[in-house]
Design a protein around this motif. Structure first.
Motif, PDB file in Angstrom:
ATOM      1  N   MET A   1      56.507  38.248 105.549  1.00  0.00           N
ATOM      2  CA  MET A   1      57.401  38.930 104.284  1.00  0.00           C
ATOM      3  C   MET A   1      59.062  38.583 104.012  1.00  0.00           C
ATOM      4  O   MET A   1      59.491  38.021 105.054  1.00  0.00           O
ATOM      5  N   SER A   2      59.509  37.642 102.693  1.00  0.00           N
ATOM      6  CA  SER A   2      60.514  37.701 102.824  1.00  0.00           C
ATOM      7  C   SER A   2      61.820  38.611 102.226  1.00  0.00           C
ATOM      8  O   SER A   2      61.009  40.120 102.150  1.00  0.00           O
ATOM      9  N   ALA A   3      62.643  38.694 102.452  1.00  0.00           N
ATOM     10  CA  ALA A   3      63.550  39.674 102.210  1.00  0.00           C
ATOM     11  C   ALA A   3      64.154  39.834 100.959  1.00  0.00           C
ATOM     12  O   ALA A   3      63.650  39.209  99.719  1.00  0.00           O
ATOM     13  N   MET A   4      63.443  41.491 101.105  1.00  0.00           N
ATOM     14  CA  MET A   4      64.121  41.545  99.733  1.00  0.00           C
ATOM     15  C   MET A   4      65.708  41.283  98.520  1.00  0.00           C
ATOM     16  O   MET A   4      66.337  41.606  99.660  1.00  0.00           O
ATOM     17  N   LYS A   5      65.873  40.885  97.890  1.00  0.00           N
ATOM     18  CA  LYS A   5      67.022  40.855  97.334  1.00  0.00           C
ATOM     19  C   LYS A   5      68.517  41.793  96.304  1.00  0.00           C
ATOM     20  O   LYS A   5      69.351  41.765  96.639  1.00  0.00           O
ATOM     21  N   ILE A   6      67.751  42.800  97.132  1.00  0.00           N
ATOM     22  CA  ILE A   6      68.237  44.519  96.074  1.00  0.00           C
ATOM     23  C   ILE A   6      68.076  45.550  96.882  1.00  0.00           C
ATOM     24  O   ILE A   6      66.559  45.211  97.336  1.00  0.00           O
ATOM     25  N   LYS A   7      69.259  46.259  96.830  1.00  0.00           N
ATOM     26  CA  LYS A   7      69.017  46.889  98.459  1.00  0.00           C
ATOM     27  C   LYS A   7      69.007  48.231  98.182  1.00  0.00           C
ATOM     28  O   LYS A   7      69.886  48.236  96.985  1.00  0.00           O
ATOM     29  N   ILE A  15      68.354  43.995  82.639  1.00  0.00           N
ATOM     30  CA  ILE A  15      68.030  43.048  81.963  1.00  0.00           C
ATOM     31  C   ILE A  15      66.600  42.705  81.324  1.00  0.00           C
ATOM     32  O   ILE A  15      67.089  42.359  79.898  1.00  0.00           O
ATOM     33  N   ALA A  16      65.628  43.440  81.412  1.00  0.00           N
ATOM     34  CA  ALA A  16      64.766  44.329  80.066  1.00  0.00           C
ATOM     35  C   ALA A  16      64.576  45.019  79.843  1.00  0.00           C
ATOM     36  O   ALA A  16      64.537  46.196  80.939  1.00  0.00           O
ATOM     37  N   GLY A  17      64.309  45.606  78.651  1.00  0.00           N
ATOM     38  CA  GLY A  17      63.000  46.785  78.851  1.00  0.00           C
ATOM     39  C   GLY A  17      64.291  47.762  78.419  1.00  0.00           C
ATOM     40  O   GLY A  17      64.641  47.563  77.127  1.00  0.00           O
ATOM     41  N   LYS A  18      64.050  49.840  77.647  1.00  0.00           N
ATOM     42  CA  LYS A  18      63.765  50.179  77.196  1.00  0.00           C
ATOM     43  C   LYS A  18      65.412  50.693  77.333  1.00  0.00           C
ATOM     44  O   LYS A  18      66.518  51.183  76.844  1.00  0.00           O
ATOM     45  N   ASP A  19      65.923  49.947  78.699  1.00  0.00           N
ATOM     46  CA  ASP A  19      67.475  50.581  79.043  1.00  0.00           C
ATOM     47  C   ASP A  19      67.929  49.313  79.428  1.00  0.00           C
ATOM     48  O   ASP A  19      69.171  49.537  80.104  1.00  0.00           O
ATOM     49  N   LYS A  20      67.366  48.024  78.501  1.00  0.00           N
ATOM     50  CA  LYS A  20      68.465  46.897  78.911  1.00  0.00           C
ATOM     51  C   LYS A  20      70.400  47.195  78.708  1.00  0.00           C
ATOM     52  O   LYS A  20      70.129  48.091  77.186  1.00  0.00           O
ATOM     53  N   GLY A  21      70.338  46.363  79.619  1.00  0.00           N
ATOM     54  CA  GLY A  21      72.110  47.092  79.941  1.00  0.00           C
ATOM     55  C   GLY A  21      72.784  47.944  80.617  1.00  0.00           C
ATOM     56  O   GLY A  21      73.810  47.836  80.154  1.00  0.00           O
ATOM     57  N   LYS A  22      71.780  48.346  80.556  1.00  0.00           N
ATOM     58  CA  LYS A  22      73.260  49.847  81.586  1.00  0.00           C
ATOM     59  C   LYS A  22      72.790  49.375  83.015  1.00  0.00           C
ATOM     60  O   LYS A  22      71.903  48.875  83.441  1.00  0.00           O
ATOM     61  N   ASP A  23      73.247  49.987  83.929  1.00  0.00           N
ATOM     62  CA  ASP A  23      74.085  49.273  85.398  1.00  0.00           C
ATOM     63  C   ASP A  23      73.561  51.425  85.615  1.00  0.00           C
ATOM     64  O   ASP A  23      74.273  52.005  85.264  1.00  0.00           O
ATOM     65  N   GLY A  24      73.870  50.777  87.223  1.00  0.00           N
ATOM     66  CA  GLY A  24      72.897  52.164  87.784  1.00  0.00           C
ATOM     67  C   GLY A  24      73.031  52.146  89.548  1.00  0.00           C
ATOM     68  O   GLY A  24      72.653  50.380  89.502  1.00  0.00           O
ATOM     69  N   LYS A  25      72.966  52.887  89.634  1.00  0.00           N
ATOM     70  CA  LYS A  25      73.238  52.055  91.229  1.00  0.00           C
ATOM     71  C   LYS A  25      71.681  52.873  92.021  1.00  0.00           C
ATOM     72  O   LYS A  25      70.785  53.703  91.622  1.00  0.00           O
ATOM     73  N   VAL A  26      71.422  51.881  92.952  1.00  0.00           N
ATOM     74  CA  VAL A  26      69.440  51.535  93.570  1.00  0.00           C
ATOM     75  C   VAL A  26      69.103  53.371  94.388  1.00  0.00           C
ATOM     76  O   VAL A  26      70.318  53.466  95.996  1.00  0.00           O
ATOM     77  N   LEU A  27      68.487  53.584  94.279  1.00  0.00           N
ATOM     78  CA  LEU A  27      68.747  55.250  95.346  1.00  0.00           C
ATOM     79  C   LEU A  27      67.115  54.801  96.014  1.00  0.00           C
ATOM     80  O   LEU A  27      67.122  55.546  96.896  1.00  0.00           O
ATOM     81  N   ALA A  28      66.168  54.091  95.989  1.00  0.00           N
ATOM     82  CA  ALA A  28      65.103  53.684  96.484  1.00  0.00           C
ATOM     83  C   ALA A  28      64.473  52.308  95.771  1.00  0.00           C
ATOM     84  O   ALA A  28      64.595  51.885  95.014  1.00  0.00           O
ATOM     85  N   VAL A  29      63.409  51.690  96.608  1.00  0.00           N
ATOM     86  CA  VAL A  29      63.372  49.963  96.592  1.00  0.00           C
ATOM     87  C   VAL A  29      61.931  50.752  97.585  1.00  0.00           C
ATOM     88  O   VAL A  29      61.741  50.959  98.796  1.00  0.00           O
ATOM     89  N   ASN A  30      61.104  49.500  96.963  1.00  0.00           N
ATOM     90  CA  ASN A  30      59.743  50.187  97.182  1.00  0.00           C
ATOM     91  C   ASN A  30      59.417  48.498  97.685  1.00  0.00           C
ATOM     92  O   ASN A  30      59.365  47.602  96.273  1.00  0.00           O
ATOM     93  N   VAL A  31      59.140  48.458  98.407  1.00  0.00           N
ATOM     94  CA  VAL A  31      58.900  46.949  99.027  1.00  0.00           C
ATOM     95  C   VAL A  31      57.537  46.102  98.469  1.00  0.00           C
ATOM     96  O   VAL A  31      57.053  45.174  98.214  1.00  0.00           O
ATOM     97  N   ASP A  87      75.083  32.452 108.550  1.00  0.00           N
ATOM     98  CA  ASP A  87      76.192  33.168 108.462  1.00  0.00           C
ATOM     99  C   ASP A  87      75.973  32.932 110.797  1.00  0.00           C
ATOM    100  O   ASP A  87      75.403  34.521 110.550  1.00  0.00           O
ATOM    101  N   GLY A  88      76.140  31.862 110.813  1.00  0.00           N
ATOM    102  CA  GLY A  88      76.169  32.081 111.798  1.00  0.00           C
ATOM    103  C   GLY A  88      74.002  32.091 112.483  1.00  0.00           C
ATOM    104  O   GLY A  88      73.592  30.827 112.165  1.00  0.00           O
ATOM    105  N   ASP A  89      73.968  33.399 113.256  1.00  0.00           N
ATOM    106  CA  ASP A  89      72.399  33.092 113.541  1.00  0.00           C
ATOM    107  C   ASP A  89      71.883  34.846 112.215  1.00  0.00           C
ATOM    108  O   ASP A  89      71.191  34.776 112.788  1.00  0.00           O
ATOM    109  N   LYS A  90      73.021  34.775 112.023  1.00  0.00           N
ATOM    110  CA  LYS A  90      72.811  35.433 111.049  1.00  0.00           C
ATOM    111  C   LYS A  90      72.178  35.509 109.504  1.00  0.00           C
ATOM    112  O   LYS A  90      72.774  35.311 108.921  1.00  0.00           O
ATOM    113  N   LYS A  91      71.116  36.271 108.453  1.00  0.00           N
ATOM    114  CA  LYS A  91      70.863  35.761 107.395  1.00  0.00           C
ATOM    115  C   LYS A  91      71.476  36.787 106.348  1.00  0.00           C
ATOM    116  O   LYS A  91      71.953  38.177 106.815  1.00  0.00           O
TER     117      LYS A  91
END
Length: 103
Positions: A1-7, A15-31, A87-91
């Motif tokens: 499984m690849s790493a998630m780009k958003i945490k 960037i799309a949908g009814k709330d396009k343009g709004k900013d916010g903090k990510v509360l949960a990620v469902n991989v 970055d060294g041995d860390k992604k």
């Protein structure tokens, strides 16, 4: 499984949908479903039965999940794509717009 780009805890811009343009903090990620829940974005009304946690029940507004492709990470106030580099041995995550390391 690849790493998630958003945490969890990242600031994102919709960037799309009814709330396009709004900013916010990510509360949960469902991989598994590739979805994110963003604070005060994609608010829906839900009819809740009375329970021990919610004595009265009634209509509750809460955040619904958005597909991860509909949000972009915000770094230094600018929405950017995310890449990875070693970055060294860390992604680590890298902002494509500025080249800055995110983590």
């Amino acid at each position: 499984m690849s790493a998630m780009k958003i945490k969890k805890g990242d600031t994102v811009k919709v960037i799309a949908g009814k709330d396009k343009g709004k900013d916010g903090k990510v509360l949960a990620v469902n991989v598994k479903d590739n979805t994110v829940v963003v604070e005060n974005v994609n608010m829906v009304t839900k009819h809740a039965k009375p329970s021990a946690a919610n004595q009265n029940g009634g209509i509750v507004t809460k955040e619904a999940p958005l597909h991860i492709s509909n949000v972009m990470l915000v770094v230094d106030g600018k929405a950017t794509r995310v890449g990875f580099k070693m970055d060294g041995d860390k992604k680590v995550r890298v902002a494509k717009a500025t080249g800055k390391t995110i983590d």
